[in-house]
Design an enzyme around this catalytic site. Structure first.
Site, mmCIF file in Angstrom:
data_model
loop_
_atom_site.group_PDB
_atom_site.id
_atom_site.type_symbol
_atom_site.label_atom_id
_atom_site.label_comp_id
_atom_site.label_asym_id
_atom_site.label_seq_id
_atom_site.Cartn_x
_atom_site.Cartn_y
_atom_site.Cartn_z
ATOM 1 N N ALA A 1 -54.892 -52.869 -104.152
ATOM 2 C CA ALA A 1 -54.923 -51.759 -103.200
ATOM 3 C C ALA A 1 -53.579 -51.039 -103.176
ATOM 4 C CB ALA A 1 -55.277 -52.279 -101.811
ATOM 5 N N ARG B 1 -58.715 -56.448 -92.527
ATOM 6 C CA ARG B 1 -59.310 -57.256 -91.452
ATOM 7 C C ARG B 1 -58.309 -57.559 -90.344
ATOM 8 N NH1 ARG B 1 -61.752 -61.890 -95.200
ATOM 9 N NH2 ARG B 1 -59.719 -61.482 -96.166
ATOM 10 N N TYR C 1 -63.256 -53.017 -91.076
ATOM 11 C CA TYR C 1 -63.976 -52.169 -92.013
ATOM 12 C C TYR C 1 -64.969 -51.277 -91.276
ATOM 13 C CZ TYR C 1 -62.050 -55.485 -95.416
ATOM 14 O OH TYR C 1 -61.196 -56.263 -96.172
ATOM 15 N N LYS D 1 -63.541 -53.247 -110.499
ATOM 16 C CA LYS D 1 -64.218 -54.206 -111.374
ATOM 17 C C LYS D 1 -63.854 -55.625 -110.899
ATOM 18 C CE LYS D 1 -60.407 -55.706 -113.112
ATOM 19 N NZ LYS D 1 -60.011 -57.084 -112.787
ATOM 20 N N ASP E 1 -62.634 -61.241 -114.106
ATOM 21 C CA ASP E 1 -61.376 -60.573 -113.778
ATOM 22 C C ASP E 1 -60.679 -59.998 -115.005
ATOM 23 O OD1 ASP E 1 -59.626 -60.332 -111.198
ATOM 24 O OD2 ASP E 1 -58.215 -60.717 -112.816
#
Length: 351
Positions: free
Chosen positions: A29, A57, A78, A117, A196
């Protein structure tokens, strides 16, 4: 309904920009926040996108993130983000196992989504997400940056130009020592090397092959080494045999560092692509192994800007998918990874 669902001409005439919100406040992020700030200051993108909000959160964590990256709005849940009518595009930057639920919630709230992804944990999760995109008319795109980068077009043009002859073999690897991260080793978060890092060599091969469907792969030979004690794949290797005779090898690991190279081997020469996760340049060799030329990749802001710009333009054009990574390609890769895990006997606890 987002205020940017109209035609591009209307948005450009009114001066509207796509307001981007980030869902999650982890490492990736932060890369996106940095990208959005650079885009907002760049004449090529400044009239297209705007960094707008972040949600985590924890309210204090979100506020600290927003302050660090000069993002105007922050939310400690969220749900608050989804209730904001000024959010146009949500970049989902959470673990794989959460993507499906969050993407569906965003689209049902009238938000377009760019989903990091691996798109979801498996194809069974991906299919209803894409169905909701069709139902709501919201953009839903997978944020695998290599699909959007200029390097993709460079490699495509070199292959199509016939300079290396007929492609008959491909090799791609991506390995990073990242087993110390909890999300990488936790099966409840769809951990392991495959989703990943392994998704990149598989996408590299898929792009070179021109997005052939699953039926084009006639046989698969694959194996993995489990990570103890959780059992997710620590490292893996897969050989794909295509119906046209092409053979491709994909290797990934979360235990070691590798050269990250991609190679496309043809009847008259071959290409070497340095770092398939962010191609730095492409070397073209003849059959005599002499370097014919080096092709530079254009300078970039961070590399994330291409997927953001593609998503924003798709929204302004009223499309539900990006041409660079259409829904069919996302599903094909998800089904392939399901098939590999099936061969390994690796299931996540929520499956």
């Amino acid at each position: 309904m987002s205020r940017l669902n109209g035609a591009r001409a209307t948005a450009e005439r009114t001066g509207a920009r796509v307001n981007v919100a980030i869902l999650g406040a982890g490492r990736i992020a932060r890369h996106m926040a940095d990208t959005l700030n650079l885009m907002a200051a760049d004449p090529r993108y400044a009239r297209l996108v705007a960094p707008y909000a972040v949600a985590a959160r924890d309210k204090e964590r979100a506020a600290a993130f927003a302050a660090e990256y000069h993002i105007p709005v922050s939310y400690g849940s969220y749900a608050e983000l989804l209730a904001d009518p000024d959010v146009d595009l949500v970049y989902i930057a959470t673990p794989h196992s959460l993507h499906a639920k969050q993407a569906i919630a965003c689209m049902r709230a009238g938000k377009n989504v760019l989903v990091e992804k691996s798109f979801t944990a498996n194809a069974a999760q991906a299919e209803p997400v894409l169905a909701v995109a069709r139902e709501t008319g919201m953009l839903c795109a997978e944020a695998i940056w290599t699909r959007y980068m200029p390097s993709r077009a460079i490699i495509d043009e070199l292959v199509a130009g016939g300079e290396i002859g007929e492609v008959r073999s491909i090799s791609a690897n991506l390995c990073y020592p990242v087993s110390g991260k909890a999300r990488m080793t936790d099966p409840a978060l769809a951990g392991g090397a495959l989703l990943d890092v392994g998704v990149y060599p598989l996408n590299f091969i898929d792009m070179v092959m021109g997005g052939h469907g699953e039926t084009a792969v006639s046989r698969i030979v694959t194996s993995m080494t489990p990570y103890e004690p959780t059992g997710v794949d620590a490292q893996n290797s897969t050989t794909l045999y295509y119906a046209d005779g092409t053979m491709a090898v994909s290797t990934s690991s979360m235990m070691v560092a590798s050269d990250r190279d991609g190679a496309v081997w043809g009847t008259d020469g071959y290409l070497l692509c340095r770092n398939i996760n962010n191609v730095e340049g492409v070397d073209v060799y003849g059959a005599d192994h002499a370097l014919r030329r080096h092709v530079e990749v254009p300078a970039q802001l961070t590399g994330y800007e291409y997927e953001v710009a593609a998503a924003a333009n798709a929204i302004l054009d009223g499309r539900i998918e990006c041409a660079e990574m259409p829904h069919a390609d996302t599903l094909r890769i998800m089904r392939l990874m399901d098939r590999l895990r099936g061969e390994w006997g690796l299931r996540y606890p929520f499956e």
